[in-house]
Design a protein around this motif. Structure first.
Motif, PDB file in Angstrom:
ATOM      1  N   ILE A 174       8.203  17.168 -28.278  1.00 36.93           N
ATOM      2  CA  ILE A 174       7.467  15.905 -28.244  1.00 36.93           C
ATOM      3  C   ILE A 174       7.801  15.277 -26.900  1.00 36.93           C
ATOM      4  CG2 ILE A 174       7.258  13.619 -29.258  1.00 36.93           C
ATOM      5  CD1 ILE A 174       8.103  14.863 -31.897  1.00 36.93           C
ATOM      6  N   TYR A 175       6.783  14.942 -26.185  1.00 39.71           N
ATOM      7  CA  TYR A 175       7.005  14.383 -24.859  1.00 39.71           C
ATOM      8  C   TYR A 175       6.522  12.955 -24.802  1.00 39.71           C
ATOM      9  CZ  TYR A 175       7.898  19.069 -22.960  1.00 39.71           C
ATOM     10  OH  TYR A 175       8.416  20.309 -22.688  1.00 39.71           O
ATOM     11  N   PHE A 176       7.253  12.149 -24.054  1.00 42.39           N
ATOM     12  CA  PHE A 176       6.814  10.797 -23.746  1.00 42.39           C
ATOM     13  C   PHE A 176       6.368  10.763 -22.296  1.00 42.39           C
ATOM     14  CE2 PHE A 176       7.930   7.869 -27.175  1.00 42.39           C
ATOM     15  CZ  PHE A 176       8.550   8.742 -28.040  1.00 42.39           C
ATOM     16  N   TRP A 177       5.228  10.210 -22.064  1.00 42.18           N
ATOM     17  CA  TRP A 177       4.681  10.159 -20.706  1.00 42.18           C
ATOM     18  C   TRP A 177       4.474   8.727 -20.279  1.00 42.18           C
ATOM     19  CZ3 TRP A 177       3.029  15.097 -18.817  1.00 42.18           C
ATOM     20  CH2 TRP A 177       3.005  16.120 -19.789  1.00 42.18           C
ATOM     21  N   ASP A 178       4.538   8.520 -19.001  1.00 47.69           N
ATOM     22  CA  ASP A 178       4.271   7.206 -18.440  1.00 47.69           C
ATOM     23  C   ASP A 178       3.181   7.386 -17.390  1.00 47.69           C
ATOM     24  OD1 ASP A 178       4.338   4.684 -17.196  1.00 47.69           O
ATOM     25  OD2 ASP A 178       6.458   4.485 -17.713  1.00 47.69           O
ATOM     26  N   ILE A 179       2.172   6.531 -17.465  1.00 48.02           N
ATOM     27  CA  ILE A 179       1.098   6.719 -16.478  1.00 48.02           C
ATOM     28  C   ILE A 179       1.351   5.952 -15.189  1.00 48.02           C
ATOM     29  CG2 ILE A 179      -0.605   7.204 -18.246  1.00 48.02           C
ATOM     30  CD1 ILE A 179      -1.654   4.395 -17.914  1.00 48.02           C
ATOM     31  N   ARG A 180       2.432   5.211 -15.181  1.00 48.20           N
ATOM     32  CA  ARG A 180       2.715   4.515 -13.925  1.00 48.20           C
ATOM     33  C   ARG A 180       3.349   5.487 -12.949  1.00 48.20           C
ATOM     34  NH1 ARG A 180       5.785  -0.176 -16.941  1.00 48.20           N
ATOM     35  NH2 ARG A 180       6.726   1.722 -17.780  1.00 48.20           N
ATOM     36  N   PRO A 181       3.196   5.237 -11.733  1.00 45.30           N
ATOM     37  CA  PRO A 181       3.758   6.179 -10.755  1.00 45.30           C
ATOM     38  C   PRO A 181       5.268   6.158 -10.819  1.00 45.30           C
ATOM     39  CG  PRO A 181       2.887   4.230  -9.662  1.00 45.30           C
ATOM     40  CD  PRO A 181       2.461   4.141 -11.083  1.00 45.30           C
ATOM     41  N   THR A 182       5.844   7.313 -10.714  1.00 43.81           N
ATOM     42  CA  THR A 182       7.311   7.422 -10.720  1.00 43.81           C
ATOM     43  C   THR A 182       7.831   7.011  -9.362  1.00 43.81           C
ATOM     44  OG1 THR A 182       7.043   9.715 -10.120  1.00 43.81           O
ATOM     45  CG2 THR A 182       7.336   9.197 -12.431  1.00 43.81           C
ATOM     46  N   ARG A 183       9.154   7.070  -9.251  1.00 40.33           N
ATOM     47  CA  ARG A 183       9.765   6.584  -8.004  1.00 40.33           C
ATOM     48  C   ARG A 183       9.206   7.294  -6.786  1.00 40.33           C
ATOM     49  NH1 ARG A 183      15.474   5.447 -10.418  1.00 40.33           N
ATOM     50  NH2 ARG A 183      14.155   5.364 -12.257  1.00 40.33           N
ATOM     51  N   PRO A 184       9.069   6.558  -5.779  1.00 41.82           N
ATOM     52  CA  PRO A 184       8.246   6.987  -4.631  1.00 41.82           C
ATOM     53  C   PRO A 184       8.620   8.324  -3.988  1.00 41.82           C
ATOM     54  CG  PRO A 184       8.848   4.667  -4.382  1.00 41.82           C
ATOM     55  CD  PRO A 184       9.421   5.171  -5.679  1.00 41.82           C
ATOM     56  N   PRO A 185       9.834   8.531  -3.554  1.00 39.14           N
ATOM     57  CA  PRO A 185       9.900   9.624  -2.550  1.00 39.14           C
ATOM     58  C   PRO A 185       9.590  10.982  -3.168  1.00 39.14           C
ATOM     59  CG  PRO A 185      12.109   8.815  -3.045  1.00 39.14           C
ATOM     60  CD  PRO A 185      11.135   7.940  -3.781  1.00 39.14           C
ATOM     61  N   PRO A 186       8.471  11.490  -2.864  1.00 41.87           N
ATOM     62  CA  PRO A 186       8.183  12.851  -3.311  1.00 41.87           C
ATOM     63  C   PRO A 186       8.920  13.830  -2.384  1.00 41.87           C
ATOM     64  CG  PRO A 186       6.215  11.852  -2.302  1.00 41.87           C
ATOM     65  CD  PRO A 186       7.379  10.958  -2.053  1.00 41.87           C
ATOM     66  N   ILE A 187       9.706  14.657  -3.021  1.00 42.13           N
ATOM     67  CA  ILE A 187      10.500  15.620  -2.244  1.00 42.13           C
ATOM     68  C   ILE A 187       9.557  16.641  -1.645  1.00 42.13           C
ATOM     69  CG2 ILE A 187      12.501  17.148  -2.357  1.00 42.13           C
ATOM     70  CD1 ILE A 187      13.057  15.742  -5.107  1.00 42.13           C
ATOM     71  N   PRO A 188       9.820  17.055  -0.478  1.00 40.58           N
ATOM     72  CA  PRO A 188       8.925  18.014   0.200  1.00 40.58           C
ATOM     73  C   PRO A 188       8.710  19.277  -0.637  1.00 40.58           C
ATOM     74  CG  PRO A 188      10.621  17.281   1.743  1.00 40.58           C
ATOM     75  CD  PRO A 188      10.817  16.540   0.458  1.00 40.58           C
ATOM     76  N   HIS A 215      -2.194   9.621  -8.331  1.00 42.58           N
ATOM     77  CA  HIS A 215      -0.781   9.884  -8.133  1.00 42.58           C
ATOM     78  C   HIS A 215      -0.229  10.816  -9.199  1.00 42.58           C
ATOM     79  CE1 HIS A 215      -1.268   6.317 -10.703  1.00 42.58           C
ATOM     80  NE2 HIS A 215      -0.282   6.857 -11.407  1.00 42.58           N
ATOM     81  N   LEU A 216      -0.924  10.873 -10.288  1.00 42.51           N
ATOM     82  CA  LEU A 216      -0.392  11.686 -11.373  1.00 42.51           C
ATOM     83  C   LEU A 216      -0.935  13.096 -11.339  1.00 42.51           C
ATOM     84  CD1 LEU A 216      -0.778   9.210 -14.332  1.00 42.51           C
ATOM     85  CD2 LEU A 216       1.328   9.853 -13.196  1.00 42.51           C
ATOM     86  N   ASP A 217      -2.078  13.260 -10.662  1.00 43.68           N
ATOM     87  CA  ASP A 217      -2.779  14.517 -10.823  1.00 43.68           C
ATOM     88  C   ASP A 217      -1.898  15.705 -10.484  1.00 43.68           C
ATOM     89  OD1 ASP A 217      -6.028  15.716  -9.662  1.00 43.68           O
ATOM     90  OD2 ASP A 217      -4.840  16.087 -11.464  1.00 43.68           O
ATOM     91  N   LEU A 218      -1.780  16.550 -11.458  1.00 41.66           N
ATOM     92  CA  LEU A 218      -1.019  17.794 -11.340  1.00 41.66           C
ATOM     93  C   LEU A 218       0.470  17.615 -11.119  1.00 41.66           C
ATOM     94  CD1 LEU A 218      -3.377  20.172  -9.365  1.00 41.66           C
ATOM     95  CD2 LEU A 218      -2.655  20.344 -11.722  1.00 41.66           C
ATOM     96  N   SER A 219       0.913  16.402 -11.030  1.00 41.73           N
ATOM     97  CA  SER A 219       2.354  16.240 -10.868  1.00 41.73           C
ATOM     98  C   SER A 219       2.925  15.377 -11.982  1.00 41.73           C
ATOM     99  CB  SER A 219       2.676  15.596  -9.524  1.00 41.73           C
ATOM    100  OG  SER A 219       2.103  14.300  -9.482  1.00 41.73           O
ATOM    101  N   TRP A 220       2.158  15.137 -12.887  1.00 41.61           N
ATOM    102  CA  TRP A 220       2.562  14.250 -13.952  1.00 41.61           C
ATOM    103  C   TRP A 220       3.537  14.963 -14.869  1.00 41.61           C
ATOM    104  CZ3 TRP A 220      -1.234  12.251 -18.214  1.00 41.61           C
ATOM    105  CH2 TRP A 220      -0.710  11.089 -18.776  1.00 41.61           C
ATOM    106  N   ARG A 221       4.619  14.350 -15.093  1.00 39.54           N
ATOM    107  CA  ARG A 221       5.575  14.967 -15.978  1.00 39.54           C
ATOM    108  C   ARG A 221       6.084  13.919 -16.982  1.00 39.54           C
ATOM    109  NH1 ARG A 221      10.686  16.498 -12.306  1.00 39.54           N
ATOM    110  NH2 ARG A 221       9.166  17.370 -10.865  1.00 39.54           N
ATOM    111  N   PRO A 222       6.493  14.393 -18.117  1.00 44.03           N
ATOM    112  CA  PRO A 222       6.991  13.441 -19.101  1.00 44.03           C
ATOM    113  C   PRO A 222       8.376  12.952 -18.729  1.00 44.03           C
ATOM    114  CG  PRO A 222       7.231  15.663 -19.913  1.00 44.03           C
ATOM    115  CD  PRO A 222       6.520  15.776 -18.613  1.00 44.03           C
TER     116      PRO A 222
END
Lengths: 777, 97
Positions: A519-533, A554-561
């Protein structure tokens, strides 16, 4: 003269002598004639009374009428007074009297003819002197016997013969002669010897048999001379009739007048006391009767009223489900199954339906190439247009469940068959679907035109809307997503699972469950900014078509629970595969009024908050105390699990692990298809799975409150009724819907109805004003 | 006299009461608020019916007696209260609610 005198004297003398003789010879008159031979009435002159001291009234009174007089005194009296003694008539009796004293009784009433009577016998004297005591004794004895009746069982007395045994002897039958006995036996040496039997005719041999023919012996014919006959006497019955003959018909009349009182009589009567009393006694009951009439309508016809009640209550036609609308799309839906239905939360008459292929896993793999070409869709239907869908949402793969976001109905989240979670934003098309009715009416006018002219009308075409964002394939679910829910906007959950006050004021978190036991909980708000290279490298730059809004880019394809919960079975390596979830405080229906509330909230937040999701993150988290973080899960095996979503920190490894389930109940025989809270009671949960239905209460851990009996067909879907707390709908695999009313019957559905031939996959009721609208497919 | 008047007036003034009549033991009206012909008709008919009802009750149970007679028709209700000699009665025959 002298000789005459002498003669006279002589004559008189003999007369007197005769008289004397007569006196002496007179038999004393006794009362024998009246049955008392011992009583001799006497006249006792006063002189005699004085002599014997039996003066009436002084010595002898009525109370003491007896006087004993000595015999010798009487004899003395005889000598003294001879003929004139009063006792002279009874002289004989006196002389013969055996005793010493004679009894003389005073007879005041002249009962026996004279004022005294003499008792002639000793026995009578004794009985008169001593009777009262005896009588008293007998009376007393009688009373005592009556008071105490002691039961004595009958004692058998010896039999006294009265001659009846003789009759019995005569009637009984005895053998008069002694019977002769014969014993016949063979010679001893012939015992056991072989015997030879032969046949020969009996009549041919003389004396071989002796016959005793029967004949009627005249000695024994008895002529019956006496006969017992019973005769009954009945009266002779006779029927007769007669008719009066009306010989002289004559008219006769009578005139009468009612009796009336005159005025004066009336006045007197009114004044009378009797009338007053009567009225006083009667007026009470009359007034009571009048009051009764005032209280109750006495002129009701009970029969009619009874019939009316029957007609309005439980009318069969009311509880039928009537098909309101059926939607068919000519192009897209063919042999597909409907996996999920949702009503649009704010727009009335709009439902969204997700469809999927009815193929098993192997078949999917086989036809995967073909499937890629066909789009997986969510169709929007409006009630005014049953043939053409209004809107079609496209997704990468078949959608198995989806939900509208409660705060913003233009955001839709869905779970795919491949484990991805997909988001759509249809804000651009919202006007289109709101004004569906307008286009419907115009289409009616346009029906008259031939079909080929209609095609260029771009309004008719339902646009395909591409999804905005999908979850990351690596970090998302591995298998089909079975259920998806939005968390309500009053709280949010952090990584540990603790509940906090919602910072954004909108629904921004989702929970999904999948059959990969997570069971996963997801948040649609953007996670903390720095996307690691490194992440950037993994991300593929997808060319986003330009008509897709950038809300969730911001979530597309990188969205994680941000919370992952695994449902582990204790003791085994297997995990539970959750199929459905039920959280607290979830709103099942969105009222039309909520649109206003949503608008207000939007105004408070400023712009459309979904476009400014980052703003919420800036605020500080405020924890909510004692928030109920427990929820119900239904699994594929038919188990109902009650568990907590808070994460625990494992002491050994320091990692976050999910908690063990608090309660597990295995009551259903098949996969659970519905786990739902009642819209009226937050702690009552309905689970439908396999062949039965169970109702649970949060907090009661012994088991379900109600577990229905197994039905003949498998239940495939179900839902609580939104308007009646005790009613829920269950769909079966043969196309029947059972309506259960727990207030009416708890052992079986209150109503069953066949809707269609195929199995019912989803039920979603909707409430609009007071009528009920149930879509079922 | 005043008491009698007052009682009769009270009953007459009840809601829904059309008329009252007082009749003696033989059925001759003593006092009435209705017109003569109606009074006479009612008195004659009701007297017979009350006697019949009374005798019926007595026939069934000789120690019982008629206390009240109500005839409800489509249009009206007629109430007859006969004079009841004082008989000790048990709970069963007490006045209705």
């Amino acid at each position: 003269m002298a000789p005459r005198l002498k003669k006279e004297k002589l004559e008189s003398k003999p007369k007197s002598a005769k008289q004397k003789i007569a006196y002496e010879e007179a038999v004393p008159v006794s009362m024998e004639s009246i049955g008392h031979p011992e009583i001799f009435p006497l006249v006792l002159t006063t002189k005699t009374q004085e002599i014997f001291n039996c003066r009436a009234g002084e010595d002898i009174t009525e109370e003491h009428p007896n006087k004993l007089i000595k015999k010798e005194d009487i004899i003395q009296d005889f000598k003294n007074r001879a003929g004139i003694s009063d006792f002279h008539p009874v002289k004989k009796i006196v002389m013969e009297y055996p005793g010493e004293e004679l009894l003389v009784v005073y007879d005041k009433e002249f009962k026996y003819g004279q004022n005294f009577y003499l008792i002639g016998t000793e026995e009578a004297k004794e009985s008169i002197l001593n009777p009262p005591e005896e009588q008293v004794d007998t009376e007393e004895v009688k009373e005592s016997v009556e008071e105490v009746y002691v039961y004595k069982p009958p004692i058998p007395k010896p039999w006294v013969s009265l001659g009846s045994e003789k009759e019995i002897e005569e009637e009984s039958v005895h053998e008069s002669t002694v019977r002769a006995k014969y014993k016949i036996s063979r010679e001893r040496r012939q015992f056991g010897a072989p015997i030879k039997f032969g046949d020969y005719n009996a009549s041919s041999v003389k004396d071989s048999y002796i016959e005793c023919t029967a004949y009627a012996d005249k000695n024994f014919t008895v002529k019956q001379l006496e006969k017992d006959i019973a005769i009954q006497v009945i009266p002779i019955l006779m029927d007769t009739y007669t008719q009066t003959q009306w010989k002289f018909p004559r008219n006769a009349t009578t005139q009468y007048m009612p009796r009336e009182f005159s005025k004066e009589e009336r006045e007197t009567l009114l004044q009378s006391k009797d009338l007053k009393d009567f009225l006083n006694s009667v007026s009470l009951s009359v007034e009571a009767a009048l009051q009764q009439n005032e209280i109750m309508n006495v002129f009701i016809d009970d029969w009619k009223v009874l019939a009316e009640e029957e007609a309005t209550f439980g009318d069969k036609t009311d509880s039928h489900l009537k098909e309101y609308q059926s939607f068919t799309d000519l192009h897209n839906i063919k042999d597909k199954t409907i996996t999920c239905i949702c009503w649009h939360p704010t727009i009335y008459g709009l439902i969204a339906v997700s469809i999927a292929e009815r193929l098993s896993y192997e078949e999917r793999v086989q036809f995967s190439g073909k499937l890629l070409l066909q789009p997986s869709l969510i169709l929007f239907w409006s009630f005014s247009d049953p043939i053409h869908p209004q809107l079609m949402l496209q997704s990468p793969d078949d959608i198995f469940c989806f939900r509208f976001c409660p705060s913003n109905p233009n955001i839709i989240a869905g779970g795919c068959i491949n484990g991805q979670v997909v988001l759509w934003d249809i804000s651009a098309h919202s006007e289109r679907i709101v004004h569906v009715k307008g286009s419907g009416s115009t289409s009616k006018k346009a029906v008259l035109k031939p079909i080929f002219l209609l095609e260029p009308d771009s309004n008719k075409d339902a646009p395909y809307v591409r999804h905005c964002a999908v979850s990351s394939i690596e970090y998302g679910h591995k298998k089909l997503v079975t259920d998806i829910h939005w968390l309500t906007d009053n709280f949010e959950v952090n990584r540990m699972g603790y509940a906090f006050e919602n910072r954004s004021g909108i629904c921004c978190q989702l929970v999904t469950c999948s059959i990969d036991c997570t069971i996963y909980f997801w948040d649609i708000r953007p996670t903390r900014p720095p996307p690691i290279p490194t992440d950037k490298k993994k991300e593929e730059t997808v060319e986003v078509p330009h008509d897709v809004p950038s809300t969730f880019l911001h979530l597309d394809l990188s969205w994680r629970p941000h919370i992952r919960i695994t449902l582990a079975k204790s003791g085994t390596t297997l995990d539970h595969c959750p199929v459905k979830l039920s959280l607290r405080n979830e709103s099942l229906n969105y009222q039309v009024q909520d649109a206003q509330i949503l608008q207000q909230k939007a105004q408070i937040a400023g712009e459309d908050p979904y476009h400014n999701l980052e703003s919420g993150l800036a605020k500080i988290l405020k924890p909510i105390e004692d928030y109920n973080t427990k929820f119900f899960v239904g699994t594929e095996d038919g188990e109902v699990i009650y568990t907590d979503w808070r994460m625990e920190r494992d002491h050994d490894s320091g990692r976050l692990i999910s908690q063990k389930p608090l309660n597990r109940y295995a009551v259903h025989d098949g996969s659970i298809n519905t786990v739902q809270r009642s819209p009226f009671y937050q702690d009552i949960v309905l689970t439908i799975g396999g062949w039965n239905v169970a109702i649970w209460k949060e907090g009661v851990s012994q088991g379900p409150l109600l577990l229905s009996a197994c039905s003949t067909k498998m239940y495939t879907s179900g839902h609580w009724s939104l308007t009646r707390p005790a009613v829920f709908f269950v769909g079966k695999e043969d196309g029947y819907i059972d309506i259960w009313d727990l207030l009416e019957k708890t052992h079986e559905p209150a109503h069953t109805q066949n809707i269609c031939i195929t199995s019912i996959t989803y039920i979603r009721p909707w409430m609009f004003s007071s009528t009920k609208c149930i879509p079922l497919l | 006299m005043a008491e009698v008047e007052e009682t009769l007036k009270r009953i007459q003034n009840h809601k829904g009461v059309i008329g009252t009549m007082v009749v003696n033991a033989e059925g001759i009206p003593i006092r009435t608020t209705l017109d003569n012909s109606t009074t006479v008709q009612y008195a004659g008919l009701l007297h017979q019916l009350t006697m019949k009802a009374k005798s019926t009750v007595r026939d069934i149970d000789p120690q019982n007696d008629l206390t009240f007679l109500r005839i409800r028709s489509k249009k009206h209700e007629v109430m007859v209260a006969p004079e009841v000699p004082l008989i000790p009665c048990n709970r069963k025959c007490s006045s209705p609610l």
